[in-house]
Design a protein around this motif. Structure first.
Motif, PDB file in Angstrom:
ATOM      1  N   GLY A  25       0.769  -1.232   0.000  1.00 46.19           N
ATOM      2  CA  GLY A  25       0.000   0.000   0.000  1.00 46.19           C
ATOM      3  C   GLY A  25       0.800   1.281   0.000  1.00 46.19           C
ATOM      4  N   VAL A  26       2.127   1.180  -0.027  1.00 47.31           N
ATOM      5  CA  VAL A  26       2.944   2.388  -0.147  1.00 47.31           C
ATOM      6  C   VAL A  26       2.785   2.942  -1.565  1.00 47.31           C
ATOM      7  CG1 VAL A  26       5.297   3.312  -0.089  1.00 47.31           C
ATOM      8  CG2 VAL A  26       4.597   1.575   1.577  1.00 47.31           C
ATOM      9  N   LYS A  27       2.544   4.228  -1.683  1.00 49.27           N
ATOM     10  CA  LYS A  27       2.348   4.855  -2.988  1.00 49.27           C
ATOM     11  C   LYS A  27       3.697   5.143  -3.651  1.00 49.27           C
ATOM     12  CE  LYS A  27      -2.050   5.007  -2.048  1.00 49.27           C
ATOM     13  NZ  LYS A  27      -2.946   3.984  -2.641  1.00 49.27           N
ATOM     14  N   ARG A  28       3.700   5.099  -4.978  1.00 50.37           N
ATOM     15  CA  ARG A  28       4.928   5.396  -5.709  1.00 50.37           C
ATOM     16  C   ARG A  28       5.490   6.761  -5.343  1.00 50.37           C
ATOM     17  NH1 ARG A  28       5.906   2.342 -10.623  1.00 50.37           N
ATOM     18  NH2 ARG A  28       4.463   0.595 -10.655  1.00 50.37           N
ATOM     19  N   LYS A  29       4.603   7.731  -5.176  1.00 47.32           N
ATOM     20  CA  LYS A  29       5.045   9.087  -4.868  1.00 47.32           C
ATOM     21  C   LYS A  29       5.637   9.197  -3.463  1.00 47.32           C
ATOM     22  CE  LYS A  29       0.319  10.482  -3.596  1.00 47.32           C
ATOM     23  NZ  LYS A  29      -0.796  11.387  -3.950  1.00 47.32           N
ATOM     24  N   GLU A  30       5.451   8.154  -2.656  1.00 47.83           N
ATOM     25  CA  GLU A  30       6.026   8.142  -1.316  1.00 47.83           C
ATOM     26  C   GLU A  30       7.429   7.537  -1.307  1.00 47.83           C
ATOM     27  OE1 GLU A  30       2.500   7.576   1.820  1.00 47.83           O
ATOM     28  OE2 GLU A  30       2.604   5.950   0.356  1.00 47.83           O
ATOM     29  N   LEU A  31       7.846   6.972  -2.434  1.00 44.32           N
ATOM     30  CA  LEU A  31       9.150   6.325  -2.534  1.00 44.32           C
ATOM     31  C   LEU A  31      10.149   7.216  -3.253  1.00 44.32           C
ATOM     32  CD1 LEU A  31       8.155   2.684  -3.560  1.00 44.32           C
ATOM     33  CD2 LEU A  31       9.081   3.394  -1.357  1.00 44.32           C
ATOM     34  N   ARG A  32      11.361   7.229  -2.733  1.00 48.17           N
ATOM     35  CA  ARG A  32      12.480   7.855  -3.454  1.00 48.17           C
ATOM     36  C   ARG A  32      13.574   6.803  -3.557  1.00 48.17           C
ATOM     37  NH1 ARG A  32      13.819  12.993  -0.942  1.00 48.17           N
ATOM     38  NH2 ARG A  32      12.286  13.838  -2.398  1.00 48.17           N
ATOM     39  N   LEU A  33      14.022   6.561  -4.772  1.00 48.76           N
ATOM     40  CA  LEU A  33      14.990   5.506  -5.029  1.00 48.76           C
ATOM     41  C   LEU A  33      16.355   6.098  -5.354  1.00 48.76           C
ATOM     42  CD1 LEU A  33      12.755   3.172  -7.230  1.00 48.76           C
ATOM     43  CD2 LEU A  33      12.800   3.444  -4.742  1.00 48.76           C
ATOM     44  N   PHE A  34      17.348   5.728  -4.564  1.00 50.54           N
ATOM     45  CA  PHE A  34      18.719   6.176  -4.807  1.00 50.54           C
ATOM     46  C   PHE A  34      19.412   5.081  -5.611  1.00 50.54           C
ATOM     47  CE2 PHE A  34      22.979   7.519  -4.310  1.00 50.54           C
ATOM     48  CZ  PHE A  34      22.980   8.832  -3.843  1.00 50.54           C
ATOM     49  N   VAL A  35      19.792   5.425  -6.833  1.00 54.49           N
ATOM     50  CA  VAL A  35      20.320   4.457  -7.790  1.00 54.49           C
ATOM     51  C   VAL A  35      21.700   4.894  -8.244  1.00 54.49           C
ATOM     52  CG1 VAL A  35      19.948   3.447 -10.072  1.00 54.49           C
ATOM     53  CG2 VAL A  35      17.998   3.871  -8.562  1.00 54.49           C
ATOM     54  N   LYS A  36      22.613   3.951  -8.316  1.00 59.49           N
ATOM     55  CA  LYS A  36      23.953   4.263  -8.794  1.00 59.49           C
ATOM     56  C   LYS A  36      23.882   4.741 -10.239  1.00 59.49           C
ATOM     57  CE  LYS A  36      28.617   2.356  -9.088  1.00 59.49           C
ATOM     58  NZ  LYS A  36      29.455   1.138  -8.898  1.00 59.49           N
ATOM     59  N   LYS A  37      24.566   5.832 -10.510  1.00 56.85           N
ATOM     60  CA  LYS A  37      24.514   6.436 -11.844  1.00 56.85           C
ATOM     61  C   LYS A  37      24.922   5.445 -12.918  1.00 56.85           C
ATOM     62  CE  LYS A  37      25.656  10.775 -14.157  1.00 56.85           C
ATOM     63  NZ  LYS A  37      26.353  12.071 -14.033  1.00 56.85           N
ATOM     64  N   GLY A  38      24.103   5.363 -13.972  1.00 55.42           N
ATOM     65  CA  GLY A  38      24.385   4.477 -15.088  1.00 55.42           C
ATOM     66  C   GLY A  38      23.880   3.067 -14.910  1.00 55.42           C
ATOM     67  N   GLU A  39      23.313   2.768 -13.734  1.00 55.87           N
ATOM     68  CA  GLU A  39      22.843   1.417 -13.477  1.00 55.87           C
ATOM     69  C   GLU A  39      21.490   1.184 -14.148  1.00 55.87           C
ATOM     70  OE1 GLU A  39      24.175  -0.990  -9.838  1.00 55.87           O
ATOM     71  OE2 GLU A  39      22.324   0.005  -9.236  1.00 55.87           O
ATOM     72  N   SER A  40      21.297  -0.027 -14.655  1.00 57.00           N
ATOM     73  CA  SER A  40      20.050  -0.372 -15.332  1.00 57.00           C
ATOM     74  C   SER A  40      18.873  -0.329 -14.363  1.00 57.00           C
ATOM     75  CB  SER A  40      20.156  -1.774 -15.935  1.00 57.00           C
ATOM     76  OG  SER A  40      18.894  -2.208 -16.414  1.00 57.00           O
ATOM     77  N   LEU A  41      17.724   0.112 -14.866  1.00 62.60           N
ATOM     78  CA  LEU A  41      16.496   0.152 -14.071  1.00 62.60           C
ATOM     79  C   LEU A  41      15.596  -1.048 -14.374  1.00 62.60           C
ATOM     80  CD1 LEU A  41      15.583   3.950 -14.491  1.00 62.60           C
ATOM     81  CD2 LEU A  41      17.007   2.877 -12.717  1.00 62.60           C
ATOM     82  N   LYS A  42      16.116  -2.049 -15.066  1.00 60.38           N
ATOM     83  CA  LYS A  42      15.277  -3.161 -15.543  1.00 60.38           C
ATOM     84  C   LYS A  42      14.642  -3.961 -14.411  1.00 60.38           C
ATOM     85  CE  LYS A  42      18.994  -6.603 -15.917  1.00 60.38           C
ATOM     86  NZ  LYS A  42      19.709  -7.528 -16.811  1.00 60.38           N
ATOM     87  N   ASN A  43      15.248  -3.952 -13.233  1.00 62.11           N
ATOM     88  CA  ASN A  43      14.683  -4.722 -12.122  1.00 62.11           C
ATOM     89  C   ASN A  43      13.472  -4.054 -11.482  1.00 62.11           C
ATOM     90  OD1 ASN A  43      16.466  -6.843 -12.314  1.00 62.11           O
ATOM     91  ND2 ASN A  43      17.837  -6.106 -10.727  1.00 62.11           N
ATOM     92  N   LEU A  44      13.281  -2.766 -11.749  1.00 60.69           N
ATOM     93  CA  LEU A  44      12.146  -2.045 -11.182  1.00 60.69           C
ATOM     94  C   LEU A  44      10.894  -2.292 -12.009  1.00 60.69           C
ATOM     95  CD1 LEU A  44      13.902   1.342 -10.354  1.00 60.69           C
ATOM     96  CD2 LEU A  44      13.350  -0.516  -8.768  1.00 60.69           C
ATOM     97  N   PRO A  45       9.699  -2.207 -11.389  1.00 63.37           N
ATOM     98  CA  PRO A  45       8.454  -2.426 -12.142  1.00 63.37           C
ATOM     99  C   PRO A  45       8.357  -1.549 -13.383  1.00 63.37           C
ATOM    100  CG  PRO A  45       8.021  -2.288  -9.781  1.00 63.37           C
ATOM    101  CD  PRO A  45       9.465  -1.937  -9.961  1.00 63.37           C
ATOM    102  N   ASP A  46       8.724  -0.282 -13.272  1.00 62.14           N
ATOM    103  CA  ASP A  46       8.900   0.617 -14.408  1.00 62.14           C
ATOM    104  C   ASP A  46       9.659   1.820 -13.878  1.00 62.14           C
ATOM    105  OD1 ASP A  46       7.052   2.631 -13.367  1.00 62.14           O
ATOM    106  OD2 ASP A  46       5.463   1.255 -13.948  1.00 62.14           O
ATOM    107  N   SER A  47       9.899   2.805 -14.708  1.00 57.94           N
ATOM    108  CA  SER A  47      10.746   3.932 -14.303  1.00 57.94           C
ATOM    109  C   SER A  47       9.970   5.100 -13.721  1.00 57.94           C
ATOM    110  CB  SER A  47      11.568   4.421 -15.507  1.00 57.94           C
ATOM    111  OG  SER A  47      10.709   4.788 -16.564  1.00 57.94           O
ATOM    112  N   ASP A  48       8.690   4.903 -13.447  1.00 57.06           N
ATOM    113  CA  ASP A  48       7.848   5.982 -12.942  1.00 57.06           C
ATOM    114  C   ASP A  48       8.035   6.151 -11.433  1.00 57.06           C
ATOM    115  OD1 ASP A  48       5.975   7.997 -12.813  1.00 57.06           O
ATOM    116  OD2 ASP A  48       4.279   6.613 -12.651  1.00 57.06           O
ATOM    117  N   PHE A  49       9.247   6.530 -11.044  1.00 58.84           N
ATOM    118  CA  PHE A  49       9.572   6.716  -9.635  1.00 58.84           C
ATOM    119  C   PHE A  49      10.340   8.026  -9.464  1.00 58.84           C
ATOM    120  CE2 PHE A  49       9.190   2.068  -9.755  1.00 58.84           C
ATOM    121  CZ  PHE A  49       8.444   1.826  -8.613  1.00 58.84           C
ATOM    122  N   ASP A  50      10.374   8.485  -8.229  1.00 63.40           N
ATOM    123  CA  ASP A  50      11.258   9.587  -7.850  1.00 63.40           C
ATOM    124  C   ASP A  50      12.648   8.982  -7.689  1.00 63.40           C
ATOM    125  OD1 ASP A  50      12.685  11.615  -6.678  1.00 63.40           O
ATOM    126  OD2 ASP A  50      11.381  11.845  -4.933  1.00 63.40           O
TER     127      ASP A  50
END
Length: 334
Positions: A25-50
């Protein structure tokens, strides 16, 4: 709006944590994802994140990521490699963690959840059998990765003592599941390619925790009343190596390997390819530490986590292996 920060969000465990939080029940807009620069986002459901793409060694980026955050799941780390030196891990695992902790000061942080490792207690290749160890076990890491994670744990506790920021330290046992390209993935490949063979009698017990059980436990720790604590999160039900091999073989439609080597013979034989590999710069599939790991019992007591944070691992190894095998086949990984 308050945020939940997840570092290492695109990794094996981090991506499953993101999925789990969304399922709870956590909303996407409540999440902030810290990702290493240049790293693939393929493991995430999609790229619609902060998403903040940077490096936890960058203090400015870390400070920016903490704006509006009240909960931190810190998973980003330089993970274990054979023969790594402490300096190979310190900048990320220790200094990077300190950057995040520093950025938490003067913030209204409700809970800081740090993903550490059971390697802080020492690994079976060095200490021998591990049977029902719990959180009271003395912390004596036997290699550089474990040393760096233990130092980071100390920084978390020091920050709590200094600022009062609530924390939970999570120490997973061996984690497996879809998207794991290390650990158990190598065993799947070896069985699928028919170059795996049993070493020893296979009766030694091992502690594999399914990734969804792990991230569920971390969420329970976050929501718990405890303001400071450390928990081993494992399967709660150790599995023999024989069962592990049988379940993996079945999950990918392969016959159980019938060839085996006695432990002492395998250990003696393993030194030659290991030494040769070091000389030519190629990692051998069999080496002394791997032989020791595959023939030594290693499992932990999760009673504290069950009692205090209501941790409830639900996935039997064969069920988790089936899910993992289907994912590997469906994604053409084996």
């Amino acid at each position: 709006m308050t945020k939940i920060l997840v570092t290492g969000a695109t990794g094996f465990m981090g991506s499953h944590l993101v999925e789990y939080l969304l399922s709870q029940g956590v909303k996407r807009k409540e999440l902030r994802l810290f990702v290493k620069k240049g790293e693939s986002l393929k493991n995430l459901p999609d790229s619609d994140f902060d998403i903040i793409e940077s490096d936890i060694r960058d203090k400015d980026a870390v400070n920016k990521s903490m704006e509006g955050v009240e909960t931190v799941y810190h998973l980003a780390a330089n993970t274990i490699t054979d023969g790594g030196k402490y300096k190979d891990y310190k900048e990320v695992n220790v200094d990077g963690t300190q950057n995040i902790l520093d950025a938490c000061e003067e913030k209204n942080i409700r809970k800081f959840i740090y993903f550490s490792t059971i390697a802080v207690y020492g690994l079976p290749a060095y200490v021998g059998e591990i049977v029902n160890w719990n959180e009271t076990q003395p912390k004596k890491p036997t290699e550089a990765y474990g040393e760096s994670k233990l130092e980071a744990e100390k920084r978390v506790i020091e920050t709590h003592e200094k600022t009062g920021i609530p924390y939970i330290i999570i120490r997973p046992t061996t984690v497996y599941g879809p998207r794991d390209y290390q650990g158990i993935f190598e065993l799947y490949k070896a069985i699928e390619k028919h170059y795996f063979f049993m070493i020893g009698n296979g009766k030694n017990k091992m502690d594999y925790v399914f990734v969804k059980d792990l991230v569920g436990g971390a969420r329970e720790a976050e929501l718990s009343k405890y303001q400071a604590g450390d928990y081993i999160l494992g399967s709660g039900k150790p599995t023999t190596l024989n069962t592990i091999v049988n379940c993996i073989s079945k999950s990918i439609g392969k016959e159980v390997p019938k060839f085996f080597l006695p432990k002492d013979l395998a250990l003696a034989v393993s030194y030659l390819p290991w030494i040769t590999g070091k000389l030519v710069g190629v990692k051998s599939p069999i080496f002394p530490n791997r032989v020791k790991i595959l023939t030594t019992s290693c499992y932990y007591d999760v009673s504290k986590a069950k009692k205090e944070i209501k941790y409830h691992p639900e996935t039997p190894f064969c069920k988790g292996a089936e899910i993992t095998g289907k994912w590997l086949i469906g994604n053409n990984q084996i």
